[in-house]
Motif scaffolding. Sequence first.
Motif, PDB file in Angstrom:
ATOM      1  N   UNK A 111       0.784  -1.228   0.000  1.00  0.00           N
ATOM      2  CA  UNK A 111       0.000   0.000   0.000  1.00  0.00           C
ATOM      3  C   UNK A 111       0.814   1.275   0.000  1.00  0.00           C
ATOM      4  N   UNK A 112       2.094   1.200  -0.280  1.00  0.00           N
ATOM      5  CA  UNK A 112       2.907   2.408  -0.346  1.00  0.00           C
ATOM      6  C   UNK A 112       2.650   3.139  -1.658  1.00  0.00           C
ATOM      7  N   UNK A 113       2.941   4.427  -1.666  1.00  0.00           N
ATOM      8  CA  UNK A 113       2.780   5.246  -2.866  1.00  0.00           C
ATOM      9  C   UNK A 113       4.094   5.930  -3.174  1.00  0.00           C
ATOM     10  N   UNK A 114       4.358   6.097  -4.468  1.00  0.00           N
ATOM     11  CA  UNK A 114       5.557   6.814  -4.891  1.00  0.00           C
ATOM     12  C   UNK A 114       5.224   8.285  -5.105  1.00  0.00           C
ATOM     13  N   UNK A 115       6.196   9.134  -4.847  1.00  0.00           N
ATOM     14  CA  UNK A 115       6.067  10.562  -5.130  1.00  0.00           C
ATOM     15  C   UNK A 115       7.331  10.978  -5.875  1.00  0.00           C
ATOM     16  N   UNK A 175      -0.105  15.271 -19.599  1.00  0.00           N
ATOM     17  CA  UNK A 175       0.373  14.877 -18.262  1.00  0.00           C
ATOM     18  C   UNK A 175       1.355  15.904 -17.717  1.00  0.00           C
ATOM     19  N   UNK A 176       2.364  16.248 -18.510  1.00  0.00           N
ATOM     20  CA  UNK A 176       3.393  17.179 -18.036  1.00  0.00           C
ATOM     21  C   UNK A 176       2.829  18.576 -17.824  1.00  0.00           C
ATOM     22  N   UNK A 177       1.919  18.981 -18.700  1.00  0.00           N
ATOM     23  CA  UNK A 177       1.336  20.312 -18.566  1.00  0.00           C
ATOM     24  C   UNK A 177       0.442  20.408 -17.336  1.00  0.00           C
ATOM     25  N   UNK A 178      -0.076  19.270 -16.882  1.00  0.00           N
ATOM     26  CA  UNK A 178      -0.967  19.272 -15.718  1.00  0.00           C
ATOM     27  C   UNK A 178      -0.258  19.111 -14.393  1.00  0.00           C
ATOM     28  N   UNK A 179       1.051  18.934 -14.399  1.00  0.00           N
ATOM     29  CA  UNK A 179       1.784  18.759 -13.146  1.00  0.00           C
ATOM     30  C   UNK A 179       1.819  20.070 -12.374  1.00  0.00           C
ATOM     31  N   UNK A 180       1.620  19.977 -11.066  1.00  0.00           N
ATOM     32  CA  UNK A 180       1.599  21.183 -10.235  1.00  0.00           C
ATOM     33  C   UNK A 180       2.961  21.394  -9.590  1.00  0.00           C
ATOM     34  N   UNK A 181       3.097  22.528  -8.921  1.00  0.00           N
ATOM     35  CA  UNK A 181       4.424  22.941  -8.427  1.00  0.00           C
ATOM     36  C   UNK A 181       4.890  22.133  -7.228  1.00  0.00           C
ATOM     37  N   UNK A 182       3.956  21.760  -6.335  1.00  0.00           N
ATOM     38  CA  UNK A 182       4.369  21.046  -5.125  1.00  0.00           C
ATOM     39  C   UNK A 182       3.156  20.393  -4.491  1.00  0.00           C
ATOM     40  N   UNK A 183       3.429  19.467  -3.596  1.00  0.00           N
ATOM     41  CA  UNK A 183       2.374  18.810  -2.829  1.00  0.00           C
ATOM     42  C   UNK A 183       2.642  18.995  -1.341  1.00  0.00           C
ATOM     43  N   UNK A 184       1.558  19.221  -0.598  1.00  0.00           N
ATOM     44  CA  UNK A 184       1.602  19.220   0.860  1.00  0.00           C
ATOM     45  C   UNK A 184       0.877  17.954   1.307  1.00  0.00           C
ATOM     46  N   UNK A 185       1.585  17.072   2.011  1.00  0.00           N
ATOM     47  CA  UNK A 185       1.083  15.742   2.329  1.00  0.00           C
ATOM     48  C   UNK A 185       1.091  15.483   3.829  1.00  0.00           C
ATOM     49  N   UNK A 186       0.416  14.427   4.227  1.00  0.00           N
ATOM     50  CA  UNK A 186       0.436  13.915   5.593  1.00  0.00           C
ATOM     51  C   UNK A 186       0.154  15.006   6.626  1.00  0.00           C
ATOM     52  N   UNK A 187      -0.971  15.662   6.480  1.00  0.00           N
ATOM     53  CA  UNK A 187      -1.353  16.672   7.460  1.00  0.00           C
ATOM     54  C   UNK A 187      -0.434  17.869   7.517  1.00  0.00           C
ATOM     55  N   UNK A 241       2.894  17.607   7.205  1.00  0.00           N
ATOM     56  CA  UNK A 241       4.213  17.213   7.711  1.00  0.00           C
ATOM     57  C   UNK A 241       5.227  16.934   6.616  1.00  0.00           C
ATOM     58  N   UNK A 242       4.775  16.804   5.384  1.00  0.00           N
ATOM     59  CA  UNK A 242       5.675  16.500   4.268  1.00  0.00           C
ATOM     60  C   UNK A 242       5.340  17.408   3.092  1.00  0.00           C
ATOM     61  N   UNK A 243       6.367  18.037   2.517  1.00  0.00           N
ATOM     62  CA  UNK A 243       6.217  18.866   1.327  1.00  0.00           C
ATOM     63  C   UNK A 243       7.210  18.367   0.282  1.00  0.00           C
ATOM     64  N   UNK A 244       6.721  18.145  -0.940  1.00  0.00           N
ATOM     65  CA  UNK A 244       7.573  17.701  -2.034  1.00  0.00           C
ATOM     66  C   UNK A 244       7.513  18.747  -3.135  1.00  0.00           C
ATOM     67  N   UNK A 245       8.668  19.270  -3.516  1.00  0.00           N
ATOM     68  CA  UNK A 245       8.777  20.255  -4.596  1.00  0.00           C
ATOM     69  C   UNK A 245      10.083  20.003  -5.323  1.00  0.00           C
ATOM     70  N   UNK A 246      10.107  20.276  -6.597  1.00  0.00           N
ATOM     71  CA  UNK A 246      11.284  19.899  -7.389  1.00  0.00           C
ATOM     72  C   UNK A 246      12.570  20.548  -6.885  1.00  0.00           C
ATOM     73  N   UNK A 247      12.553  21.865  -6.677  1.00  0.00           N
ATOM     74  CA  UNK A 247      13.758  22.570  -6.244  1.00  0.00           C
ATOM     75  C   UNK A 247      13.686  22.974  -4.784  1.00  0.00           C
ATOM     76  N   UNK A 290      11.242  17.659   0.781  1.00  0.00           N
ATOM     77  CA  UNK A 290      12.029  16.729  -0.022  1.00  0.00           C
ATOM     78  C   UNK A 290      12.042  17.249  -1.450  1.00  0.00           C
ATOM     79  N   UNK A 291      13.217  17.291  -2.059  1.00  0.00           N
ATOM     80  CA  UNK A 291      13.356  17.938  -3.352  1.00  0.00           C
ATOM     81  C   UNK A 291      14.514  17.332  -4.129  1.00  0.00           C
ATOM     82  N   UNK A 292      14.804  17.893  -5.300  1.00  0.00           N
ATOM     83  CA  UNK A 292      15.908  17.439  -6.147  1.00  0.00           C
ATOM     84  C   UNK A 292      16.544  18.630  -6.817  1.00  0.00           C
TER      85      UNK A 292
END
Length: 853
Positions: free
Chosen positions: A222-226, A301-313, A315-321, A370-372
């Motif tokens: 049940x894990x998900x990739x981000x 798909x690529x045009x619909x990607x958003x800038x970042x996600x705020x996850x887990x209440x 507690x977790x933010x994922x953004x490219x830079x 978390x970023x790259x």
Amino acid sequence: MTEIKIPEMGLVVLVGVSGSGKSHFARKHFKPTQVVSSDFCRGAVSDDENDQSATGDAFDLLHYIVGKRLRRGLLTVVDATNVQSKARESLLRLAKEHDVLSAAIVLDVPEGLAAERNAGRPDRDLAPHVIPRQRRELRRGMRSLGREFRRVHVLNGPDEIDAATIRYEKAWNDRRELTGPFDVIGDVHGCRAELEDLLAGLGYEIVRDARGRAAGASHPGGRSAVFVGDLVDRGPDSPGVLRLVMGMVAAGDALCVSGNHEAKLVRALRGRKVRVAHGLAESLEQLAAEDEDFRDGALRFMDGLISHYVLDGGRLVVAHAGLKEDYHGRASGRVRSFALYGDTTGETDEYGLPVRYPWARDYRGKAMVVYGHTPVPEAEWVNNTICLDTGAVFGGKLTALRYPERELVSVPARQVWYEPTRPLSAPAGTSAGGHRENEVLNIGDVLGNQGVETRLMGRVSVREENALAALEVMSRFAVDPRWLVYLPPTMAPAETSPLPGYLEHPAEALAAYRSRGVLRAVCEEKHMGSRAVAVVCRDASVAAERFGVDDGTTGAVYTRTGRSFFRDPARTAEVLDRLRAAIGAAGLWDELDTGWLVLDGELLPWSAKAMDLIRTQYAATGAAARAALPVAADVLARADGRGLDVGGLRERIDRRAANAFRFRDAYARYCWTVDGLTGVRFAPFQVLAGEGRSWAALRDHEWHMSVAGRLAESDASGLVQRTASLTVDLGSPESESEAAAAEWWEKLTAAGGEGMVVKPLGPLPEDAKVQPGIKCRGPEYLRIIYGPDYREPEHLDRLRRRSLGRKRSLAMREHALGAEALDRLAGGEPLWRVHQAVFAVLALESEPVDPRL
């Protein structure tokens, strides 16, 4: 019925002439706290909502309140006419400044109805020309509203206004309801084979299409990739990566944010003018070989990607830079630009690449980011942020972060697919990897009224004057801050004993816990030495990797004020070597699955650390009394022989002389000669923390006593001393175990021991405040604390009136802060977060509490 969609977080501007029903509409659809009314602000600054001369000040106040609410991410509704574009302009500027969405709701009613409503309000006296003028301005402004606001809703007439309903819409980046667990995957850059390797290593089962191509992947657990973006460019198979990730996202097995390379590829596919560089040519060539349906799907798909996600209440933010805290969950061009490209200084490095502003060094947010984007040789934590771009396309590796486990998983690149402009091992013109020295505490983390949020007691406040004093101590005298991960709390004594000649007795400590609903307690021998915290690493590589200390040292031994216990670093290293050997011989490294431990204990003898204090305070007092009192006794004896009535005075001097000798004997018990480490003892009584676990929170005191005993048995050097203990059943005051505890305490203190500490054994009552430990000191030891004559009846009666309230409060707060520091340390939080709690303990020590308690 008209449904009006507005953002959960943002600015809503009500637009309409006076009398259009804006205030009624606001009361009907929004909370009172969400609405900022111009009438209310006018009344707040002038005591009269109709005082038009106060309008300027009223709108200053309105804008101030709106700005504060938007800064805090709160939905804010402005109730004013707002028919003039200039009035709306200042509000839209606030929305832009705080990176929130804006919406306008226009209430358009007939002019006659508005005039009739105003005439029916005795508190409102509008000139006849006001409503027609406002309506003209509204009509002119209607043409520009669509350009000003993201959304405009126009309600025509009272029926449509009354029938309207409000529906809140979450921001696209708000996925707080998704709690994971997640596997956050760094920049792939067309390395499809490496991505398949990594997903397989993470436990995902790859789904293939009819041609055998990877078209999705799911995790049986049940894990998900981000994905952090930059799926494309440079690598050998950007279409293959897109096909796999698109399939995972479509099936709900993954999320993906946009990278700057996706944004550029979208512009190129749409025919925009872009510079074909940095691997874009390879992606365009590879996509040209795909069919039109796939290219169209990939573009959508690529045009619909958003800038970042705020996850887990949150507690977790994922953004490219990466993303600084002010931008989390926000939506604007500025936020998207930061998330895709970072923040550059305007300079370029020797390779011609932009130098990026080191935002991670200054990050103090609660969310993990978390970023790259900028490749680093190794993923490394910096202030609760981590860069996962480890240069797979450049011959490095593809890295994922397991969340919430904080575990890194990597697979090596199969080859160098693209030669980097800057060598992967070269330092980047950025702090994406960061430096550990930037994780230490700065003054802004501790000053002010923010306090420290703790698991056990909520927010613990620290006075600013105490904080300044503690900052001085830590900055000038403390050990290397990377080792300073915990300071032990103070401890309150037992209630005053009613027994003749006693100030403290175990019966009061045990009764205190029984009254709080505690069923069992452990009594631990209290050693008379100096409190010492030992941080011990298994080897130098653990010290470098976990604590960032690469000078060869493998730990520290420090006092309860954070100062190094030994002046000679070689002596500290020798103590650590002996403790390390004992930990290894006891099998604790493997059993606790850690490469480091923090131990709390007592270092003996007292004289090893406090000899100057003993000489100047205790020995001087004892020597003076033993020199003067016998002389006084001799004079009184001769006076008595001559027939003078000095009986009462002579008896008093004789008692004082005897007390002086007892005083000297009391402190002398805790002093002996040491030579190097010969004669030095370390008595551990708690294993505080190790990698990933705060053992102070996870295990009860019986477990800690057992481990401390194993350390003593496994120590071949003679350094580690056992701490004796006794478990007590608190079922009734007459229980045999309570009597045994009192008897044991009598034996300990009669033999020269300091006394004992009573600690509760869980589970603890949830609705009662329970002291973490109560000390019960022996009558002769207390002579050191209160003076040679403290047991004289007149002094003992006075001391029995001592107040323990402040001491107990201090003990509870410092214990909560210590537990918080250990939780943060074990949880891998940045060092400044650990230091917030450590620093607060030191600051609280400046509070005015009787030091003898």
